[in-house]
Write an enzyme that holds these catalytic residues in place. Structure first.
Site, PDB file in Angstrom:
ATOM      1  N   GLU A   3      58.155 -48.030 -11.576  1.00 45.31           N
ATOM      2  CA  GLU A   3      58.634 -48.301 -12.932  1.00 45.31           C
ATOM      3  C   GLU A   3      58.101 -49.646 -13.422  1.00 45.31           C
ATOM      4  O   GLU A   3      57.912 -50.586 -12.646  1.00 45.31           O
ATOM      5  CB  GLU A   3      60.159 -48.270 -12.962  1.00 45.31           C
ATOM      6  CG  GLU A   3      60.727 -48.126 -14.353  1.00 45.31           C
ATOM      7  CD  GLU A   3      62.226 -47.820 -14.346  1.00 45.31           C
ATOM      8  OE1 GLU A   3      62.771 -47.575 -15.439  1.00 45.31           O
ATOM      9  OE2 GLU A   3      62.846 -47.817 -13.265  1.00 45.31           O
ATOM     10  N   ASP A  20      59.120 -52.289 -14.935  1.00 43.58           N
ATOM     11  CA  ASP A  20      59.751 -53.588 -14.728  1.00 43.58           C
ATOM     12  C   ASP A  20      59.424 -54.167 -13.358  1.00 43.58           C
ATOM     13  O   ASP A  20      59.648 -55.358 -13.109  1.00 43.58           O
ATOM     14  CB  ASP A  20      61.262 -53.514 -14.943  1.00 43.58           C
ATOM     15  CG  ASP A  20      61.929 -52.374 -14.206  1.00 43.58           C
ATOM     16  OD1 ASP A  20      61.319 -51.296 -14.108  1.00 43.58           O
ATOM     17  OD2 ASP A  20      63.068 -52.541 -13.748  1.00 43.58           O
ATOM     18  N   ASP A  78      65.900 -50.754  -6.495  1.00 40.95           N
ATOM     19  CA  ASP A  78      66.971 -50.732  -7.496  1.00 40.95           C
ATOM     20  C   ASP A  78      68.353 -50.542  -6.870  1.00 40.95           C
ATOM     21  O   ASP A  78      69.365 -50.920  -7.476  1.00 40.95           O
ATOM     22  CB  ASP A  78      66.711 -49.630  -8.521  1.00 40.95           C
ATOM     23  CG  ASP A  78      65.613 -50.025  -9.510  1.00 40.95           C
ATOM     24  OD1 ASP A  78      65.511 -51.219  -9.817  1.00 40.95           O
ATOM     25  OD2 ASP A  78      64.861 -49.148  -9.957  1.00 40.95           O
TER      26      ASP A  78
END
Length: 399
Positions: free
Chosen positions: A85, A87, A170
């Protein structure tokens, strides 16, 4: 240029990420940020120098300049990409122009997601799976653990032996800016709130995967002294506490709480919402009651309260044979979060056609809620007959 980016995590491991104090929204406008956030990247300097993840595209120049200022950019032997992802991987294209052919270690699914987002750049991918390892010198290794659907198919975690650090991506994170970095130095009330909000709004749809992955990690019998997620604090003080919380949260979590969520046109539905809250308190004085106007309240904050609730009561007036658009969008979001083991009821006002309550009941059932029969459907403004229906509806919710 003197860099102030580096923060010591443990031994030869440093935080080299980006503290994002100004961030207000994330995932487009899907996730509200109320207390800042961080994009955590880590630098391991053993016999080999390893970069674990990068930062978001808008901060790539500062990230790379800081690595140069630290004198480590040209020393990087490998980059661990725990998740594709943006980010976490957004700086990769610019970074790999500076240090081309640097080996990237990631899952097969991550190769697909990176090439899907960045194009086929000819990067030096090294595909790993659970149990694979990378020797980094000084008797230490990185061991890779696939974390599929936590929260993308490409996700993985990386465990560093010797220092016993789990770079968990995450999982176990929060959108929470903490300059002091460590969990024991953070505001504990805010940390607990942001960790739960993150789980409820991002990870709860994948709760079954969380349960299985926690069991798998436990069977690996790895000593974990530090959990270093990709957002928020680094867990050094009793890192097992967040693992224990995830185990509880993933198991159809609920507290003794009922949340009322509604929107209104001319305040009739508001009157019902307040009366329902009052009745819940009368029938169950120990039950926490929260009331939110969906159009005026932060949707992620509401969903965190729904996550905590054993039941919800949702209201909307009828508008052109449907519910209000604010409520319709909120119900769509609610369905994606896949909450389990919660009751629900519906209420609302109407002028002539009156479809909203039935639509609410259908949508709540589709979202996985046990919808009780009791409801309040009021023509124009609620009167005594309408208010008299509330106690029976509430009784079904609290029993």
């Amino acid at each position: 240029k003197e860099s102030t980016m580096r923060k010591l995590v443990k031994g030869n491991v440093s935080w080299v990420g980006y503290m994002h104090w100004e961030l207000e929204m994330f995932h487009g406008d899907e996730y509200s940020i109320l207390n800042g956030s961080s994009q955590n990247a880590f630098l391991i300097e053993e016999e080999k120098t390893i970069l674990v993840d990068t930062v978001w595209l808008p901060h790539r120049d500062e990230f790379i300049e800081n690595l140069k200022a630290e004198g480590v950019l040209d020393k990087i032997d490998a980059i661990i990409v725990n998740h594709g992802e943006q980010d976490h991987s957004g700086s990769l294209p610019a970074l790999l122009k500076e240090i081309p052919d640097t080996p990237l270690y990631c899952t097969a699914a991550c190769v697909k997601s990176l090439e899907g987002q960045c194009g086929q750049q000819g990067w030096n991918f090294n595909v790993v799976k659970t149990g694979d390892s990378l020797d980094i010198g000084n008797g230490k290794q990185l061991i890779f653990v696939e974390m599929k659907m936590l929260h993308w198919p490409d996700s993985m975690a990386t465990y560093m032996t010797g220092d016993n650090i789990l770079f968990s991506m995450d999982a176990f994170g929060q959108h929470f800016a903490v300059e002091e970095m460590f969990n024991d130095l953070a505001d504990q009330a805010l940390l607990d709130k942001e960790a739960m909000k993150y789980f409820a709004n991002i990870l709860n749809p994948f709760a079954p995967f969380v349960t299985k992955k926690l069991e798998e990690i436990a069977k690996l019998n790895l000593p974990i002294d530090i959990i270093a997620p990709s957002h928020g604090v680094v867990w050094r003080d009793n890192p097992g506490q967040i693992v224990e919380k995830y185990a509880v949260w993933a198991d159809a979590y609920q507290e003794n709480q009922i949340t009322v969520a509604y929107d209104t046109m001319w305040e009739g539905t508001t009157k019902l919402a307040h009366a329902i809250a009052d009745e819940i308190h009368k029938q169950a004085p120990d039950t926490v009651v929260k009331v939110y106007n969906i159009a005026k309240s932060d949707k992620n904050e509401i969903m965190t309260e729904v996550f905590k609730s054993k039941a919800i009561v949702v209201g909307s007036p009828t508008c052109v044979n449907d519910v209000l658009t604010s409520v319709a969008g909120w119900l769509s979001f609610l369905k994606t979060l896949k909450f389990k083991n919660k009751k629900a009821a519906a209420f609302g006002c109407y002028g002539w056609s009156g479809e909203s309550v039935k639509i609410l009941q259908t949508k709540l059932a589709e979202a996985g809620f046990e919808v009780v029969e009791g409801n309040v459907r009021s023509c124009w403004n609620p009167d005594e007959e309408d208010f008299a229906k509330i106690p029976d509806m509430v009784a079904e919710l609290v029993k």
